[in-house]
Every structure is written in structure tokens, then in C-alpha cells.
Scaffold this active site. Structure first.
Site, PDB file in Angstrom:
ATOM      1  N   GLY A 239      69.884  27.552  63.131  1.00  0.00           N
ATOM      2  CA  GLY A 239      69.030  27.184  61.510  1.00  0.00           C
ATOM      3  C   GLY A 239      68.924  26.072  61.056  1.00  0.00           C
TER       4      GLY A 239
ATOM      5  CD  GLU B 146      72.108  29.532  59.237  1.00  0.00           C
ATOM      6  OE1 GLU B 146      70.960  29.063  59.204  1.00  0.00           O
ATOM      7  OE2 GLU B 146      72.637  29.355  60.162  1.00  0.00           O
TER       8      GLU B 146
ATOM      9  CB  ILE C 290      83.267  19.433  59.385  1.00  0.00           C
ATOM     10  CG1 ILE C 290      83.602  18.767  60.464  1.00  0.00           C
ATOM     11  CG2 ILE C 290      82.637  18.488  58.276  1.00  0.00           C
ATOM     12  CD1 ILE C 290      83.368  18.112  61.009  1.00  0.00           C
TER      13      ILE C 290
ATOM     14  N   GLY D  68      77.454  25.755  57.154  1.00  0.00           N
ATOM     15  CA  GLY D  68      78.300  26.616  57.680  1.00  0.00           C
ATOM     16  C   GLY D  68      79.765  27.074  57.443  1.00  0.00           C
ATOM     17  CB  ILE D  69      82.597  29.048  58.758  1.00  0.00           C
ATOM     18  CG1 ILE D  69      81.659  29.731  60.011  1.00  0.00           C
ATOM     19  CG2 ILE D  69      81.609  30.119  57.524  1.00  0.00           C
ATOM     20  CD1 ILE D  69      82.601  30.884  60.467  1.00  0.00           C
ATOM     21  N   GLY D  70      83.708  27.299  59.102  1.00  0.00           N
ATOM     22  CA  GLY D  70      84.643  25.194  60.340  1.00  0.00           C
ATOM     23  C   GLY D  70      85.298  24.407  58.953  1.00  0.00           C
TER      24      GLY D  70
END
Length: 428
Positions: free
Chosen positions: A331, A233, A214, A210-212
């Protein structure tokens, strides 16, 4: 019939009538100008329903005055809708992200109008959904009408996200800068988690993340890796850095080799410039991107996801804080199951060991009452905190409890041991 060319965004959304169910383009392609206009128009309408994933900058539709006129129906919660969901003034639909387009195409979820943001038409009259295809392609295919904001600053991306200009009922054109999400600022906890997750990544892995803070921390640790691929995704600038360094080249993928596959992107202008008219990056319908049967065809899938809370048996809550909805199913399970079925595949749930400034352990003996299990204990593989890595695969409840307590914050380990015996009757 050609679309109505509108002088204002309010004129464009004025086509929306009472009782309509509306889909809005989401993520970085959220059509903020049209949604701000809808917030005004809706005050003169009733029984409107707005379907959405995470939206960027759509706070105008959270105006309390709209409560009697428009209700949000969220497949994923975000900043504009989180409080409404927690107050019971919006509806949350738990669903795998891969299933949302199917819901539309099957007719189970009716859509009267799709509101979208697109690039200008090319010489063939075709517009691009740009940096966010997700479920919006399916919504456009099924909607009774499409209202489009044509934004010259929207990248024209390759893949599935094309809609012909003639399919629009109304268009409004204005240049506006897209939402910017630069790389997250590194902090000691995220950096430690990133290093631990990076230990599990091998050369040739096909990444989903994902994003962020971490995911960005994980990606920053992969600069010495080689032949990494991406089938995810969403992605952000952390992926771009690895593409430019040569660590990501997608050479070992079996599905769309040499291509970076995604459903949407969210990052800096540098990222948007990179994906603009770039045939090596393909934005696909999320029903395809997140299809377990497709994910598993790539070898060595490495799925990296996050959580809000994990219980001592390995159950993962990622969409709520107890009964308070925070985000969505998304997802996560699509990719965790796809990774498990991939040859050499692995999956990781990465989370800080504590919340609320260190006062609450995210690893709990039992999940908070009402917490939703997004990933079951039978699906979970690795769980990672800043204190280490716990492998759940093939482990008993007692072995899981011991491994998770070992990566919990030291301040909570003794308490977790005692509670594990009191509640589960497990001596760890």
C-alpha cells in the site's frame, strides 16, 4: 445448506478439486491448520493455484514435493514464499494493495475456494474475520465455496469483516494461538531513524505506518504528541502504547473520527485482546482503507513507509533486490499519493543508510538492474536515514542528489558524488 462439520482439517480441505484457484486468508489470520492440511491434500491433486498476500507460518506449502501439484501466486512475498519467488517456482503479481479486492470483484481474478480463519459465530450466526480483513472479505464474496477454521482464540473485531456461518461449505474448529509479533528490539540505527522521522510528525497528524523496528522506533518517540489519529493498512503494539498514553485519540480525523481504522493487525496477545469486541477499532476492506480518495479526506495525513533502495534521483524500490522479489508493492503508493493530496499531508520513506552489514549503500547512484520502482521520483517527498532528512518536494535532480548524499553513510558519500557526476553529469 449448512456447512459440513469436519473432524479434521484434512477433511475440510478435501473439498478442493483439481485445477482450483484458492485464496488464503493472510497476515496474522493465516489459517495455518488448514494450509498444513492442504499441503498434504495437494499431493493428491494437480494444477492448484494458491493466491496470497504475506502469510504467517505457512512454510509447509513450500515443500519441494508440491512443485508439480500447487503453484503460489503472490500479491506480496513473505518468508514462506520468498525463496520460491526468487527461484522462479512461484509467481509475483505487482499490484497496489487497494487493487487486489477490485481484481476479485471484477472477475479478472477467478477464485474457486477461499480458506479462512474466523471467530466462532455470534448469536446471529455471524463470524468475524478477526485481525485481518485485507482482501479476504472480497475473496469470500466472490469464491465458489469457503472453507473455514473456527478458532475460539480469534478476536471478534468491528468493521467490515463479517461472514455468516451459513456461507461456509465446510468448517473445522480448534483453538490455536495466533502468531505473535512483539515490539521490535530497539537498535541504534532504527532509534536514530525513528527520532528523525518523529521530527516531521505534528500534533493532530493522521498516521499510516507499518510494523518493524523503524515504525516502532518512530512511535516510541511520539509519546508527547497529542490528538494523533490512525488510518493505516496495518498496526502493531506501538500504536496500542500511544492509544493507552492518550497521544492517539483520533479526534481530528474527518473520516471515521474517534475510530482507529485498519485493514489488519499483527502483534502481541495484548494487542489482540485490545481489538477484541472494541468498537473504537474498525477493521475495513482494504479497498476502502487504501483508497486514495478516502485517505485524502483526512487532514494532515502522515504516511511512513520503508524501502530497500533509493536512487540519487529519488526513485524508490521497495519490493525487490534487483530482480529478486523480496516483498511486494503493498500500500505504499496508495498512502503516499493519499498523503500528498491531503490538506497538510506529508509522506516519508525511511530506511537504514546501508545493507549487508554496512558493505552496501542503500542510497545508490542508480537502482540495481531489474529493481522495481514502487514509488516514483515524482511522488516521493521526504527520505530519512539515521543521518538525517532529505526533502525531495519541488527539488531538481541536482538538489535531490546533494540532499540524498548528505544523508547517505559517510563511507559512501565521496563515491556517490563521483558516480553522480560520471553517470548523471551532475556536480554536487
Amino acid at each position: 445448506m449448512p456447512p459440513i462439520i469436519c473432524n479434521t482439517a484434512l477433511e475440510a480441505v478435501s473439498l478442493i478439486e483439481n485445477g482450483e484457484t484458492i485464496w488464503t486468508h493472510s497476515m496474522g489470520a493465516t489459517p495455518k491448520l488448514l494450509l498444513d492440511a492442504l499441503a498434504v491434500h495437494a499431493l493428491n491433486r494437480h494444477d492448484l493455484t494458491l493466491l496470497q498476500l504475506h502469510t504467517e507460518g505457512a512454510e509447509s506449502l513450500s515443500d519441494p514435493r508440491l512443485k508439480a501439484h500447487l503453484r503460489h501466486r503472490c500479491f506480496f512475498g513473505g518468508v514462506p514464499t520468498r525463496l520460491l519467488l526468487q527461484q522462479g517456482d512461484a509467481d509475483y503479481v505487482p499490484i497496489f494493495l487497494s487493487e487486489v479486492p477490485k481484481l476479485f470483484r471484477s472477475g479478472e481474478q477467478h477464485i474457486d475456494t477461499a480458506i479462512i480463519q474466523v471467530s466462532p459465530p455470534d448469536k446471529h450466526g455471524i463470524c468475524s474475520l478477526g485481525i485481518s480483513v485485507e482482501a479476504t472479505l472480497a475473496a469470500c464474496q466472490m469464491a465458489g465455496k469457503i472453507i473455514a477454521h473456527i478458532n475460539p482464540m480469534m478476536p471478534r473485531t468491528h468493521g467490515d469483516g463479517f461472514v455468516h456461518y451459513q456461507k461456509f461449505a465446510a468448517v473445522y474448529e480448534q483453538s490455536i494461538v495466533l502468531p505473535q509479533h512483539p515490539l521490535a528490539v530497539s537498535d541504534p540505527i532504527s532509534s536514530a531513524i525513528g527520532k528523525n522521522v518523529a521530527k516531521l510528525v505534528r500534533d493532530g497528524d493522521c498516521l499510516q505506518m507499518g510494523i518493524g523496528s523503524i515504525p516502532d522506533a518512530v512511535l516510541s518517540c511520539l509519546t508527547e504528541h497529542r490528538d494523533l489519529g490512525v488510518h493505516t493498512e496495518l498496526f502493531s503494539d506501538g500504536v496500542l502504547n500511544l492509544v493507552e498514553s492518550g497521544a492517539i485519540n483520533n479526534s481530528r480525523k474527518k473520516v471515521h473520527p474517534d475510530k482507529l481504522v485498519t485493514g489488519f493487525a499483527l502483534g502481541s496477545q495484548r494487542l489482540y485482546d485490545f481489538v477484541d469486541d472494541n468498537p473504537s477499532v474498525i477493521f475495513m476492506d482494504i479497498e476502502q482503507v487504501n483508497d486514495t480518495a478516502i485517505i485524502r479526506k483526512n487532514p494532515n495525513v502522515m504516511a511512513i513507509n520503508s524501502a530497500l533502495q533509493v536512487d540519487i534521483s529519488g526513485q524508490v524500490c521497495a519490493d525487490s533486490l534487483g530482480t529478486s522479489i523480496y516483498s511486494g508493492v503493498g500500500g505504499q503508493m496508495d498512502f503516499i499519493r493519499g498523503a500528498a493530496l491531503s490538506e497538510g499531508g506529508r509522506s516519508v520513506i525511511a530506511l537504514p543508510s546501508t545493507a549487508a552489514k554496512g558493505t552496501i549503500s542503500r542510497i545508490a547512484t542508480v537502482l540495481s538492474p531489474g529493481a522495481g520502482v514502487v514509488t516514483t521520483r515524482a511522488h516521493v517527498h521526504y527520505i530519512v536515514t539515521e543521518y538525517g532528512i532529505a526533502n525531495m518536494r519541488g527539488k531538481s535532480l541536482r538538489e535531490r542528489a546533494r540532499a540524498l548524499i548528505d544523508i547517505a553513510h559517510p563511507d559512501f558519500r565521496e563515491q556517490l558524488c563521483q558516480e553522480t557526476f560520471d553517470i548523471w553529469r551532475l556536480r554536487v
